[in-house]
Design a protein around this motif. Structure first.
Motif, PDB file in Angstrom:
ATOM      1  N   THR A 229       8.640  24.579 -44.814  1.00 40.81           N
ATOM      2  CA  THR A 229       9.575  25.667 -45.101  1.00 40.81           C
ATOM      3  C   THR A 229       8.844  27.005 -45.060  1.00 40.81           C
ATOM      4  OG1 THR A 229      10.912  24.199 -46.427  1.00 40.81           O
ATOM      5  CG2 THR A 229      11.218  26.545 -46.790  1.00 40.81           C
TER       6      THR A 229
ATOM      7  N   LEU B 165       8.249  18.218 -43.745  1.00 39.79           N
ATOM      8  CA  LEU B 165       9.219  19.316 -43.755  1.00 39.79           C
ATOM      9  C   LEU B 165       8.486  20.589 -44.152  1.00 39.79           C
ATOM     10  CD1 LEU B 165      12.230  17.536 -45.470  1.00 39.79           C
ATOM     11  CD2 LEU B 165      11.891  17.989 -43.031  1.00 39.79           C
TER      12      LEU B 165
ATOM     13  N   ALA C  95      13.661  29.015 -43.589  1.00 43.80           N
ATOM     14  CA  ALA C  95      13.974  27.968 -42.614  1.00 43.80           C
ATOM     15  C   ALA C  95      13.087  26.770 -42.883  1.00 43.80           C
ATOM     16  CB  ALA C  95      13.743  28.476 -41.201  1.00 43.80           C
ATOM     17  N   THR C  96      13.660  25.582 -42.772  1.00 40.66           N
ATOM     18  CA  THR C  96      12.865  24.363 -42.879  1.00 40.66           C
ATOM     19  C   THR C  96      12.723  23.787 -41.474  1.00 40.66           C
ATOM     20  OG1 THR C  96      13.607  23.974 -45.110  1.00 40.66           O
ATOM     21  CG2 THR C  96      12.707  22.093 -43.925  1.00 40.66           C
ATOM     22  N   ILE C  97      11.472  23.459 -41.156  1.00 37.34           N
ATOM     23  CA  ILE C  97      11.140  23.100 -39.775  1.00 37.34           C
ATOM     24  C   ILE C  97      10.460  21.732 -39.750  1.00 37.34           C
ATOM     25  CG2 ILE C  97       9.562  23.775 -37.884  1.00 37.34           C
ATOM     26  CD1 ILE C  97      10.205  26.722 -38.904  1.00 37.34           C
ATOM     27  N   GLU C  98      10.750  20.959 -38.706  1.00 35.95           N
ATOM     28  CA  GLU C  98      10.050  19.681 -38.537  1.00 35.95           C
ATOM     29  C   GLU C  98       9.555  19.563 -37.106  1.00 35.95           C
ATOM     30  OE1 GLU C  98      12.800  16.430 -39.032  1.00 35.95           O
ATOM     31  OE2 GLU C  98      13.911  16.978 -37.240  1.00 35.95           O
TER      32      GLU C  98
END
Lengths: 383, 259, 397
Positions: free
Chosen positions: C202, C200, C212-215
């Motif tokens: 961020t 994760l 924003a948290t991005i994967e």
């Protein structure tokens, strides 16, 4: 107030405003402090086509009139009257060619003006000829295929910076005003040089110098219009240039009002922003009233001139007087609203107040303008 | 010299405020502008054109209203504006954006140089320039602060580094991303604005650039936003009150130990 | 596509207020989506009646996630030293590796880099991949990119971290693009999701106004860059053991179309704000260049340095090396005095780890006050000189 500008006029306003915001305002205090001519800003204006605004389309311009110049100058003056004055003086310097020049002269000079490749200046004032233009001592004598000019012009805006000069000289001193003619002198002409740069109270970004002609020899075809018509051309030139000076007052007044209102909203005294005090509100209201009245008069006059109206001297003088007096008053009041801060160099209003003063003086003092208005009134009511 | 300049329309992020009541973005009055770094890329392209001749095409990917920045580019000296726009592009991350713009460049055909801003101010990723270079197999240099020399075969540039700069030579065609130091952009000209008003902006849809469906938009994006949030305030907060002098007294009393 | 379930939508307008792009409006009691939608998902998240969902084709070239294992850190080496951000990344990478139960490797390129391997191990690396070649003395985008790409293809790490330095930001995107991998720039927080081991990432988004948290659900490696000073290094342990793996790269990979003619080290700015213990920072509220004079006086009195927000730097009041924030430097001084700075996330991410934060702002609602240890509401032009004098007086005694 909505003055119902055309799309093109609005574009001109936007462009001049962007020049003021991006290029002028960030450096105006420095230019003022250093007495520095804004060469690079004028180049930016050239790239943005602003110099072409008043040049006819056939010579590479945009074909605007007095109103379009007024719009440009107002926006530039919101940034800095010194910079705007350099632009105005360029227009003033080339008006004689536009009014009275030959087709060849127009073809030769106007494209360069439109593109901003060369700048112009207007040489009328002398030590002995200020408000009394008939005191011109500079002479021009024809010698074979060349005119030989002798004399010194004083306080010439853009002097030493421009490449093209419209010079008023006596071709027949015995005839008085009817013995004056206009010549184009170019930077580098033999016998043509500049005096020292003046150290002024305001509009310090503009350059003011003497023009010295000592056996200055120029080709015969540099005479603008017919011999002896110089003063008529000068009067016509000033008639259409005065609304420009008036618009400098409008732009400056607007800038001062903007500063004063923004400050009054932020400045807290006795626990409230000072704009909530009626004493301050009334000052701001008076500033706004005078400003809008001046703008309306200037716009109306410029449109009157562009409509090819016959009588322009009176209204042209009226708008110059009204708008420049307004600018002096509004900038002085802006300093007052800002109080101690207003008096300090850190804030822009003290410069605005210094800049305002010249508007009441140059291109005909406000006293001379009132004379013109008075004389015109006298004529109008003669019958 | 034929140049393609990539331009993004971005919200003027400095106008964006958080609404303290609702903790959401207050959008009112946020203008759409040309990404400031791209303005410098465009200016450099126009200067090269003025010196060496050629054409400048402004290329943007975005919704239909991004047309406005392309018109602005034309008013600043670009010859043409091309907008890559399709609902199918929505949700593109930097990978899918690089792919899409690269496809558009291929569609446009011949060029000598691609110029991009270092990064866009809404995302600050600085990935699309290098990503496009990768897609197009072009030599590239990022963060160019000065274009030293340029001719038909190549160019010599200064690449800004953390500890100074490198002087780099690369052949054409190539891609550069530029920083603000490279030039001072001009104000759009009046004639340019008039030309821009009349200009036809070419629109390229997904089908026009031969984009593969699984490479564009959300589907083509390896990254996915899981959540969006506003950070929580820190604990232990003291708000002083009183006149400025009183507040300074209180602060000084607290800071005494640190100072 | 963002789909609105008209049955569920109650027309509350929360989505409209949450949309940073102006892509949703509520019309006739129901949300309507327009072309501006970027599918960022902010609305979906905040929709209580769950009337919004994002649908669309998923990336079809999925990789087999199980084939990818291990955490990598790119260790930047320039002019004979490892960039400190590499040690910080090893600190962060160590936690990720331990959470995943995998090894942590560093990758270092350069000329004469072998000695650096031991240092990288001391800071937490289990393995160090060393590519040592005179051709790598100078940084060239294409060469660095191709070598990194080929190493990743061979070794298949699940995560690759790099410093968001000039070099990292320049070639890592090329690598990610070539590998069809997701890359998140300038992460401020990295974590492993326990349920599925996903990274994760961020970062601030939308000009640094939200996080924003991005994967990367289907691609590998999961790549991220992190700015210097954001993560903390572990204390080095010289007794740590690790494996040094020398990698010979084929000559073709070293061939470049880019030639570095000269490398010019500029005189560093007199002070590096990242190394100062006290910073006095100014923003838009300073109104002009001269406003910084006031801050300089205070900073001099405190033995600190002057920093700035992006607004002040963009206005040309102070040069870029002084900028703190997402697009400037990240700092963690003992004392940070923010004057006339509103405190958008863009700025906050660069200074929020300061030990003590003092905020001086005219606007009592400025977000900077949410971060500040001590808040002073008022005119900085009055407060700052008072504070300077106060400190001066006290010193006199």
């Amino acid at each position: 107030m909505d003055y119902f500008l055309t799309e093109e006029q609005q574009m001109i306003v936007d462009t001049a405003r962007e020049i003021a915001r991006e290029k002028i305002i960030p450096v105006r205090a420095e230019l003022d402090e250093r007495n520095e001519f804004p060469t690079s800003i004028l180049k930016d204006m050239a790239k943005a086509d602003l110099f072409g605004v008043f040049v006819p389309e056939e010579f590479g311009g945009l074909g605007g009139g007095c109103f379009e110049i007024v719009l440009v100058l107002e926006e530039l003056a919101r940034g800095c009257v010194g910079v705007a004055t350099s632009f105005a003086a360029n227009a003033l310097g080339i008006f004689p060619v536009m009014i009275a020049g030959s087709q060849e002269q127009k073809e030769h000079y106007l494209p360069d003006i439109a593109s901003g490749r060369r700048w112009a200046a207007f040489g009328l004032t002398e030590a002995s000829a200020g408000s009394d233009a008939s005191g011109v001592r500079t002479t021009a004598v024809l010698d074979g295929d060349e005119w030989v000019l002798n004399g010194t012009k004083q306080w010439i805006t853009n002097g030493g910076e421009a490449q093209i000069y419209s010079i008023v000289a006596m071709t027949d001193p015995s005839k008085g005003p009817r013995g004056a003619s206009i010549f184009i002198v170019e930077d580098g002409d033999p016998g043509f040089s500049y005096g020292k740069k003046e150290d002024k109270m305001g509009i310090r970004a503009s350059a003011t110098r003497e023009l010295i002609m000592k056996d200055c020899r120029i080709p015969k075809d540099r005479l603008v219009g017919r011999k002896g018509t110089g003063f008529i051309t000068v009067m016509k030139t000033l008639d259409i240039s005065r609304p420009g000076i008036a618009s400098l007052g409008v732009g400056l007044g607007q800038a001062a009002l903007d500063e004063a209102v923004v400050y009054a909203k932020q400045r807290v005294q006795f626990g409230k922003p000072i704009i909530s005090f009626q004493a301050v509100q009334h000052m701001l209201a008076d500033m706004a009233i005078q400003l809008e009245a001046a703008r309306a008069l200037v716009y109306a006059t410029a449109r009157h001139i562009d409509g090819n109206a016959k009588e322009v001297s009176k209204v042209s003088s009226m708008c110059k007087v009204f708008a420049s007096d307004m600018a002096m008053k509004v900038t002085t009041d802006a300093v007052q609203v800002l109080g101690g801060y207003g008096y300090m160099r850190e804030y822009p209003v003290e410069k605005m107040m210094r800049d305002a003063k010249i508007l009441q003086i140059y291109e005909g003092t406000n006293q001379i303008q009132r004379n013109v208005i008075g004389q015109e009134l006298n004529k109008e009511y003669a019958a | 010299m034929d140049i393609i300049v990539c331009i993004k329309q971005v919200p003027d992020t400095k106008d964006v405020r958080l609404d303290p009541e609702t903790n959401t973005l207050a959008r009112e009055g946020v203008e759409s502008i040309m990404n400031p770094f791209d303005r410098h890329a465009l200016e450099e392209a126009v200067r090269i054109k003025e010196e060496l001749g050629g054409t400048v095409i402004a290329l943007s990917m975005g919704p239909p209203q991004a047309e406005a920045v392309l018109r602005e580019a034309i008013s600043c000296g670009a010859d043409e504006g091309v907008l890559v726009s399709d609902r199918a592009f929505a949700g593109a991350d930097t990978w899918a954006t690089s792919y899409t713009l690269a496809r558009a460049v291929v569609t446009l055909g011949n060029f000598d140089l691609i110029l991009c801003g270092k990064q866009a101010i809404d995302g600050d990723t600085a990935q699309v320039g290098p990503g496009m270079a990768s897609q197009l197999k072009l030599p590239y240099v990022t963060c160019v602060q000065k274009l030293r020399t340029m001719d038909e075969t190549g160019l010599v540039v200064e690449r800004m580094m953390d500890d100074g700069y490198d002087v780099v030579r690369l052949p054409l065609p190539a891609l550069l991303t530029v920083v603000k130091d490279i030039n001072e952009p001009r104000v759009p000209s009046l004639k340019g604005k008039m030309r821009a008003k009349k200009a036809e902006i070419r629109i390229l849809h997904a089908a026009d650039i031969g984009a593969e469906e699984q490479c564009i938009g959300l589907a083509g994006s390896p990254t996915k936003v899981v959540s969006v949030f506003t950070p929580k305030p820190r604990g232990n907060r003291t708000v002083f009150s009183g006149t400025p002098a009183e507040q300074v007294e209180q602060l000084f009393a607290q800071l005494r130990d640190i100072l | 596509m963002l789909i609105v379930d008209k049955e569920k939508c109650i027309g509350c307008g929360v989505c409209e207020a949450n949309c940073a792009f102006g892509a949703i409006t509520v019309e006739d009691g129901c949300a309507v989506v327009n072309d501006r939608c970027t599918l960022c998902g902010a609305c979906v998240e905040n929709c209580e009646p769950q009337a919004l969902r994002i649908e669309g084709a998923e990336k079809s070239n999925k990789v087999n996630l199980d084939e990818w294992s291990g955490i990598w850190v790119f260790a930047e080496f320039r002019h004979g030293v490892i960039a400190p951000v590499a040690f910080e990344l090893l600190g962060a990478g160590r936690k990720l590796a331990d959470a995943r139960g995998v090894s942590l490797a560093a990758v270092v390129f350069g000329d004469g880099v072998e000695a650096a391997a031991a240092e990288l191990i001391a800071y937490g690396a289990d393995q160090v991949y060393v590519v040592d070649d005179p051709e790598l003395a100078q940084y060239r985008e294409d060469v660095y990119g191709r070598i990194m790409e080929s190493l990743i293809r061979d070794q298949r790490p699940e995560v690759v971290l790099a410093g968001a330095t000039a070099i990292g930001r320049s070639f890592i995107p090329q690598v990610a693009n070539a590998l069809n991998a997701g890359l998140t720039a300038d992460c401020t927080h990295l974590a492993i999701r326990p349920e599925d081991g996903m990274l994760l990432q961020t970062r601030p988004a939308f000009g640094g106004n939200i996080m924003a948290t991005i994967e990367c659900p289907h691609s590998r490696p999961q790549m991220a860059t992190v700015r210097p000073k954001v993560m903390a290094p572990m204390p080095p342990d010289p007794s740590r053991q690790g494996e040094v793996i020398r990698v010979e790269v084929p000559e073709g990979l070293l061939r470049s179309r880019v030639e570095v003619l000269e490398s010019v080290l500029s005189k560093q700015d007199k002070v590096n704000i990242q190394e100062m213990e006290i910073l006095v920072a100014g923003g838009r509220g300073l109104e002009n260049e001269k406003g910084f004079e006031l801050l300089r006086e205070l900073a001099d009195e405190l033995g600190g340095a002057v920093a700035a927000s992006r607004a002040a730097v963009d206005s040309g009041w102070i040069p870029y090396p002084h900028q703190v924030g997402q697009t400037g430097k990240t700092v963690c001084p003992k004392l940070y005095i923010a004057c006339g700075i509103s405190g958008a996330i863009q700025h906050a991410v660069g200074m929020q780890s300061a030990e003590t934060i003092v905020a001086i702002n005219r606007d009592p609602n400025a977000p900077i006050f949410d971060l500040a240890t001590y808040s002073l509401v008022g005119d900085l032009f009055e407060i700052v000189p008072l504070l300077t004098n106060k400190i001066k007086e006290n010193r006199g005694r």
